[in-house]
Design a protein around this motif. Structure first.
Motif, PDB file in Angstrom:
ATOM      1  N   ARG A  24      -4.138   0.553  -1.969  1.00  0.00           N
ATOM      2  CA  ARG A  24      -3.695  -0.765  -1.499  1.00  0.00           C
ATOM      3  C   ARG A  24      -3.990  -1.802  -2.575  1.00  0.00           C
ATOM      4  O   ARG A  24      -5.087  -1.854  -3.119  1.00  0.00           O
ATOM      5  CB  ARG A  24      -4.384  -1.157  -0.196  1.00  0.00           C
TER       6      ARG A  24
ATOM      7  N   ILE B 250       0.421   5.435   0.924  1.00  0.00           N
ATOM      8  CA  ILE B 250      -0.407   6.449   1.569  1.00  0.00           C
ATOM      9  C   ILE B 250       0.188   7.830   1.313  1.00  0.00           C
ATOM     10  O   ILE B 250       1.368   8.080   1.594  1.00  0.00           O
ATOM     11  CB  ILE B 250      -0.537   6.199   3.080  1.00  0.00           C
TER      12      ILE B 250
ATOM     13  N   GLN C 198       0.826  -1.201   0.000  1.00  0.00           N
ATOM     14  CA  GLN C 198       0.000   0.000   0.000  1.00  0.00           C
ATOM     15  C   GLN C 198       0.866   1.259   0.000  1.00  0.00           C
ATOM     16  O   GLN C 198       2.027   1.245   0.418  1.00  0.00           O
ATOM     17  CB  GLN C 198      -0.968   0.013   1.186  1.00  0.00           C
TER      18      GLN C 198
ATOM     19  N   TYR D   3      -6.136  12.058   3.520  1.00  0.00           N
ATOM     20  CA  TYR D   3      -5.307  10.916   3.161  1.00  0.00           C
ATOM     21  C   TYR D   3      -5.843  10.239   1.904  1.00  0.00           C
ATOM     22  O   TYR D   3      -7.058  10.103   1.719  1.00  0.00           O
ATOM     23  CB  TYR D   3      -5.287   9.881   4.294  1.00  0.00           C
ATOM     24  N   HIS D   4      -4.913   9.796   1.051  1.00  0.00           N
ATOM     25  CA  HIS D   4      -5.237   8.951  -0.091  1.00  0.00           C
ATOM     26  C   HIS D   4      -4.468   7.647   0.103  1.00  0.00           C
ATOM     27  O   HIS D   4      -3.229   7.645   0.100  1.00  0.00           O
ATOM     28  CB  HIS D   4      -4.817   9.610  -1.409  1.00  0.00           C
ATOM     29  N   ARG D   5      -5.202   6.542   0.264  1.00  0.00           N
ATOM     30  CA  ARG D   5      -4.551   5.253   0.471  1.00  0.00           C
ATOM     31  C   ARG D   5      -4.831   4.331  -0.713  1.00  0.00           C
ATOM     32  O   ARG D   5      -5.989   4.034  -1.018  1.00  0.00           O
ATOM     33  CB  ARG D   5      -5.046   4.577   1.754  1.00  0.00           C
TER      34      ARG D   5
END
Length: 258
Positions: free
Chosen positions: A128, A113, A111, A124-126
């Motif tokens: 994964r 972040i 992932q 936040y942009h995650r």
């Protein structure tokens, strides 16, 4: 079960919805600092499931996740994690001798972040990606299927009683996550899950925080892309960060007056 019908000329498309599920997810997110930029991420998830016709939220065991990985922090705005997962899936029909009570689902995950700080909150942009191997609960089933999961999660942390996210702060964290899947067994059922989640958290110290909230989720059934499942999920999470380095290498504790 509810149904909607779309019709255009001679074509007809039907979509149906499963009975609403009511789940409880308890989670522990742990980070252990190994060096200045390297961390060990360790997560444990305990999940129970139920339906309105039985006992909602806690009727039966659903899953146990054990997720680990190495987390490298490039800066306070970007970090990467790579690791493995061992998930235990519990049978949806306890007492059925034709089904195994527990099956394993191994995964590899990575992932990325991106954190964007603002004066009063964080965004936040995650991203994964998970590579998973699954099989059915039928006794003797050795037909493993490989699939990829592509996840994007947008979430925020908004302090409510302080101007910054610091110890003693209560915060609000709305989020939306889309989960797509690909693989040979995926025929039309690309949208595995869409999750809408809002939780309220409390930062007890620089090392410990907690949160609780409610999530609504829906997604396509793998074998029938016109069949959608729905769930309400009550979630409680703990976040723990520890420093495993030698005492002389540790960063001084955060002061509340800073």
């Amino acid at each position: 079960m509810s149904t909607f019908i779309y019709s255009q000329e001679s074509e007809e498309l039907k979509a149906s919805f499963d009975e609403m599920g009511y789940n409880t997810w308890l989670s522990s997110y742990n980070k252990f600092q190994l060096s200045e930029k390297l961390y060990w991420a360790a997560e444990m998830h305990y999940r129970r499931a139920g339906e309105a016709s039985n006992t909602p939220f806690v009727d039966r065991m659903s899953k146990i996740y054990n997720r680990h990985g190495l987390n490298y922090v490039f800066s306070n705005r970007f970090n990467v994690t790579v690791g493995g997962v061992l998930r235990l899936d519990f049978t949806p029909d306890p007492g059925n001798n034709d089904l195994e009570p527990i099956i394993l689902e191994p995964r590899i995950w990575h992932q990325y972040i991106f954190a964007i700080p603002f004066s009063r909150f964080m965004v936040y942009h995650r991203f994964r990606i998970e590579h998973r191997w699954t099989r059915g609960f039928e006794v003797g089933n050795t037909d493993w299927q490989f699939r990829n999961r592509w996840r994007y999660n947008f979430y925020m942390k908004i302090p409510l009683n302080n101007k910054q996210l610091k110890p003693g702060t209560i915060y609000l964290s709305p989020s939306i996550e889309t989960i797509a899947q690909t693989g040979k067994s995926v025929v039309g059922s690309f949208i595995e899950d869409i999750r809408f989640y809002t939780n309220v958290g409390y930062i007890a110290s620089p090392r410990v925080s907690t949160s609780a909230g409610v999530m609504y989720t829906t997604g396509q059934n793998l074998s029938d892309p016109t069949f959608y499942r729905r769930r309400w999920v009550f979630r409680v999470s703990a976040y723990i960060s520890l420093d495993f380095r030698k005492e002389e290498e540790k960063i001084p504790s955060i002061k509340l007056s800073d």
